[in-house]
Design a protein around this motif. Sequence first.
Motif, PDB file in Angstrom:
ATOM      1  N   TYR A  12      -3.168 -31.594  88.999  1.00  0.00           N
ATOM      2  CA  TYR A  12      -3.660 -31.209  87.683  1.00  0.00           C
ATOM      3  C   TYR A  12      -3.506 -29.708  87.465  1.00  0.00           C
ATOM      4  O   TYR A  12      -3.551 -28.919  88.408  1.00  0.00           O
ATOM      5  N   TRP A  72      -5.109 -26.620  84.836  1.00  0.00           N
ATOM      6  CA  TRP A  72      -6.077 -26.264  83.795  1.00  0.00           C
ATOM      7  C   TRP A  72      -5.468 -25.228  82.875  1.00  0.00           C
ATOM      8  O   TRP A  72      -4.900 -24.230  83.319  1.00  0.00           O
ATOM      9  N   THR A  73      -5.573 -25.456  81.583  1.00  0.00           N
ATOM     10  CA  THR A  73      -5.052 -24.512  80.596  1.00  0.00           C
ATOM     11  C   THR A  73      -6.175 -24.133  79.626  1.00  0.00           C
ATOM     12  O   THR A  73      -7.181 -24.826  79.517  1.00  0.00           O
ATOM     13  N   THR A 115      -9.028 -27.216  79.279  1.00  0.00           N
ATOM     14  CA  THR A 115      -8.260 -28.445  79.167  1.00  0.00           C
ATOM     15  C   THR A 115      -7.533 -28.720  80.471  1.00  0.00           C
ATOM     16  O   THR A 115      -6.842 -27.844  81.001  1.00  0.00           O
ATOM     17  N   VAL A 128      -4.726 -30.968  82.530  1.00  0.00           N
ATOM     18  CA  VAL A 128      -3.500 -31.702  82.244  1.00  0.00           C
ATOM     19  C   VAL A 128      -3.033 -32.398  83.516  1.00  0.00           C
ATOM     20  O   VAL A 128      -2.892 -31.766  84.561  1.00  0.00           O
ATOM     21  N   ASN A 129      -2.778 -33.703  83.420  1.00  0.00           N
ATOM     22  CA  ASN A 129      -2.241 -34.468  84.539  1.00  0.00           C
ATOM     23  C   ASN A 129      -0.746 -34.185  84.671  1.00  0.00           C
ATOM     24  O   ASN A 129       0.004 -34.345  83.707  1.00  0.00           O
ATOM     25  N   HIS A 130      -0.298 -33.772  85.880  1.00  0.00           N
ATOM     26  CA  HIS A 130       1.116 -33.456  86.093  1.00  0.00           C
ATOM     27  C   HIS A 130       2.024 -34.623  85.766  1.00  0.00           C
ATOM     28  O   HIS A 130       3.090 -34.455  85.174  1.00  0.00           O
ATOM     29  N   ALA A 132       1.036 -36.110  81.795  1.00  0.00           N
ATOM     30  CA  ALA A 132       0.870 -35.105  80.729  1.00  0.00           C
ATOM     31  C   ALA A 132      -0.360 -35.376  79.865  1.00  0.00           C
ATOM     32  O   ALA A 132      -0.544 -34.765  78.825  1.00  0.00           O
ATOM     33  N   GLN A 133      -1.227 -36.294  80.313  1.00  0.00           N
ATOM     34  CA  GLN A 133      -2.454 -36.583  79.576  1.00  0.00           C
ATOM     35  C   GLN A 133      -3.417 -35.403  79.680  1.00  0.00           C
ATOM     36  O   GLN A 133      -3.584 -34.814  80.750  1.00  0.00           O
ATOM     37  N   GLU A 134      -4.064 -35.082  78.563  1.00  0.00           N
ATOM     38  CA  GLU A 134      -4.986 -33.951  78.514  1.00  0.00           C
ATOM     39  C   GLU A 134      -6.413 -34.407  78.248  1.00  0.00           C
ATOM     40  O   GLU A 134      -6.635 -35.367  77.511  1.00  0.00           O
ATOM     41  N   THR A 161     -10.367 -32.309  77.632  1.00  0.00           N
ATOM     42  CA  THR A 161     -11.105 -31.050  77.583  1.00  0.00           C
ATOM     43  C   THR A 161     -12.503 -31.293  78.127  1.00  0.00           C
ATOM     44  O   THR A 161     -13.223 -32.174  77.650  1.00  0.00           O
TER      45      THR A 161
END
Length: 204
Positions: free
Chosen positions: A89, A91-92, A116, A118-120, A123-125, A127
């Motif tokens: 994962y 975090w952004t 947020t 993000v799964n590598h 790409a599911q996000e 928050t």
Amino acid sequence: VVCGSFAVNGDQNARSAARWDGSTWQAMTLDDDLFGLELRGMFVADLDGEGPAHESLFVYGYIKQGNQYFRAARWTGSGWDYVPDPTGYIWTRTKVFACDTDGAGPLPVQLVTFGTIVNHNTAQERTLVQRWTGSAWLSLGSGIASPGGNVLPGDMIVADCDGPGPQSEQLVISGYFTDAGGTSATSIARWDGSSWKPIGGSIF
């Protein structure tokens, strides 16, 4: 101490973090991979309260070391101690600071993050607001959401929302969202120690 998104500061090979020793900037990095992405901020916190540890400098952001990503790291005086994160994962748009999430309750001051994840692979996000127990990240509520999934994490502070009233200081988050932990809350919400609550009406 300064941090941000830079590769060289003065004559030092300072990748994203550096300290001023009174005459020159000194790098606070130990290898080329450290902080290869972006630091968004820093703060000082004492996570063991009256324990033997001193206050520590923490940095947070989009941190990479080798093939692993982290959202926060602590300066030990000679190097960085990374706060563990789940593998796979990133975090952004993340903010991290230290606070007491249950007011007069039994929990000590802990790291709290709002951002947020993000799964590598997919790409599911999502928050989330999470707190660090010292061994794991635990979510405060089920997540922060909005129609279409377009959530933009904003800021977070600790505030006394009822002034002279009986409530203790509480964690407050802001941003672009309409739901906090399953509760309707537009743009701003507070954590009462067990669940998210709206503050007033809609801001926008």
